[in-house]
Design an enzyme around this catalytic site. Structure first.
Site, PDB file in Angstrom:
ATOM      1  N   GLU A 175       0.825  -1.214   0.000  1.00  0.00           N
ATOM      2  CA  GLU A 175       0.000   0.000   0.000  1.00  0.00           C
ATOM      3  C   GLU A 175       0.855   1.259   0.000  1.00  0.00           C
ATOM      4  OE1 GLU A 175      -3.141  -0.133   2.927  1.00  0.00           O
ATOM      5  OE2 GLU A 175      -4.066  -1.891   1.989  1.00  0.00           O
ATOM      6  N   GLU A 306      -5.106  -8.618  -0.589  1.00  0.00           N
ATOM      7  CA  GLU A 306      -5.941  -8.287   0.577  1.00  0.00           C
ATOM      8  C   GLU A 306      -7.379  -8.166   0.097  1.00  0.00           C
ATOM      9  OE1 GLU A 306      -4.767  -5.158   3.281  1.00  0.00           O
ATOM     10  OE2 GLU A 306      -2.628  -5.614   3.013  1.00  0.00           O
TER      11      GLU A 306
END
Length: 507
Positions: A175, A306
């Site tokens: 991220e 994810e």
């Protein structure tokens, strides 16, 4: 009772559904590692090297193909040298992302690799780009995978491990658009090329390098990462610095500030969550389309590392630990995702649910007081789908299916997918209608069906879940609601249910 037809050409197998689409994720977050996977060698809970044996035994039922570690956001704060050597002398750190607690690093590289060996799972190690260095990442892969007398191999031996491990998957940060550094796409793309260059293949270990990809609908991030790879397949060009890009997407019925309750929801919230789960189909299509423009031969993989439901934490628990219950609704969110994964198996090469134990949409919940372990409804969907691992996808066309208008989308009431391998086929069916049973006709073509069996997962309530003392409120049972039909088979699905039908195929 409403009737829907699902057309399946049993003699037209498509791309292979990689077992890695059923991957898992374990972050240093709440009680995922400590109290979940790891209790320490002095615990009264049976363990091997501190790793809970009941957790390992349960997860082996799922044939876990891979496990991602140490994060997540934690990965870009983690410095691997702090997690090797004698546990009593390892330095501590602050886990600033998840509860602002002190981490003692007692679970580190050796413990994680031991866990993977016990599970029979491939290691997916996520490196630190946000606060780490190129050298740090390069030395970690050397420590893990090199066999000779190099400096890092020698250090590994000093810490008790002679032979190197196999590490097939390595993440280049996490991220980067957020907790991994708040970077612009162009800035991260340059770092991804640089860091990935130094995640080297040592000996017989070949690394599949995964660049930190987009958040949900951010197609521009994916576009930038694909552009950074240059001309894929051009004459004279060597291998690309990374072999895949990732994508993250979570399902909730509310906003990020108020995500909704895991167990207390009305019918509207039921349908809203499932509609948002169905959005994964659009995301996979859109990101794949962007990738196709730069990589029409699909050499670069898409990794959804994810995904899952994200609800408000259970009342009375640490808000930074992300502990939530897991109901039949979560199970159907998972089944909808898997159907989409199967349809995109030509580009989607891996997926990792967040997370495995005690965090978000977990497989297992452990009681911190009694040590009891509970399998969640989501666990059972994974178990029922093991037959899809490394099978060839079969197109399952839903015909005459009813929909419901939800949140600006038409939500199908029936979701389906199918696969084949070893002279058999497996069909997955979800009835997303909260109240009504539905008849599904399996229109089976191309091969004879010589026999079948079925399993069913449902409960009296859409919010049903498992707890210590009542661990099978939601558990699969043998299903007798399948009978012959002129077109193949007819399945009577109860409301809010998930079923798998296993077919024994003839010529």
């Amino acid at each position: 009772m409403s009737s829907t037809r699902v057309v399946i050409d049993l003699d037209l197998p498509g791309p292979t559904i990689s077992r890695h689409l059923y991957g898992h994720f374990a972050e240093h977050l709440g009680r995922c590692i400590y109290g979940g996977f790891f209790v320490g060698e002095d615990s009264d809970i049976p363990n091997e090297g501190g790793i809970r044996l009941d957790v390992v035994e349960a997860l082996r039922e799922l044939a876990i193909p891979n496990l991602r570690w140490p994060g997540g956001c934690f990965a870009d704060d983690y410095h691997w040298r702090d997690g090797i050597g004698p546990r009593e002398s390892r330095p501590r750190m602050v886990n600033s992302h998840w509860g602002n607690v002190v981490e003692d690093n007692s679970f580190g590289t050796h413990e994680f690799m031991q866990l993977c060996e016990m599970l029979g799972a491939d290691a997916y190690v996520n490196g630190n780009v946000g606060s780490g260095t190129v050298r740090e990442m390069s030395e970690w892969i050397e420590y893990l995978t090199r066999a000779d007398d190099s400096p890092m191999a020698a250090l590994r031996r000093e810490n008790g491990r002679d032979e190197p491990w196999k590490v097939p998957f390595f993440g280049i940060g996490n991220e980067a658009w957020g907790c991994g550094g708040n970077m612009r796409a162009e800035a991260y793309a340059d770092l991804a090329r640089q860091y990935a260059t130094y995640v080297r293949d040592h000996g017989g270990n070949t690394v599949y390098r995964i660049a930190a990809g987009a958040n949900a609908d951010d197609l521009e991030w994916t576009e930038t990462l694909m552009k950074a790879l240059g001309c894929l397949g051009c004459d004279g060009q060597g291998s690309s610095p990374y072999q895949a890009v990732s994508l993250h997407y979570y399902t909730m019925s509310g906003s990020w500030q108020s995500k909704g309750s895991a167990t207390e929801f009305d019918e509207d919230e039921w349908y809203l969550a499932l509609s948002r789960a169905f959005h994964i189909e659009q995301l996979l299509t859109r990101h794949s389309t962007v990738m196709d423009r730069h990589d029409p031969r699909r050499r670069v993989g898409l990794v959804l590392d994810e995904w899952g439901t994200w609800w408000d934490v259970e009342p009375g628990t640490n808000p930074g630990f992300l502990y939530q219950q897991n109901t039949l609704r979560d199970a159907l969110v998972a089944s909808v995702h898997f159907d989409a994964f199967h349809r995109h198996a030509d580009r989607l090469v891996m997926a990792n649910i967040a997370q495995t134990v005690n965090v978000l949409q977990a497989m297992l919940l452990t009681d911190p007081e009694t040590g009891a372990l509970v399998k969640t409804p989501t666990f059972h969907v994974f178990a029922m789908n093991v037959g899809h691992h490394d099978a060839q996808a079969l197109e399952a066309h839903v015909v005459d299916g009813e929909t419901r208008a939800v949140d600006g989308r038409d939500l199908p009431m029936i979701s389906a997918s199918a696969s084949t391998k070893d002279g058999a086929a497996l069909v997955s069916l979800s009835n997303l209608d909260a109240d009504q049973p539905r008849t599904v006709v399996l229109d089976l073509r191309g091969r004879a069906v010589e026999g079948w069996s079925a399993r069913l997962l449902t409960a009296d309530s859409t919010a049903a879940h498992n707890v210590p003392g009542q661990p099978e409120n939601v558990a699969p049972v043998d299903f007798d609601g399948v009978r012959t039909h002129a077109r193949g088979l007819e399945v009577e699905l109860p409301p809010h249910s998930y079923a798998t039908v296993s077919l024994r195929l003839g010529a």
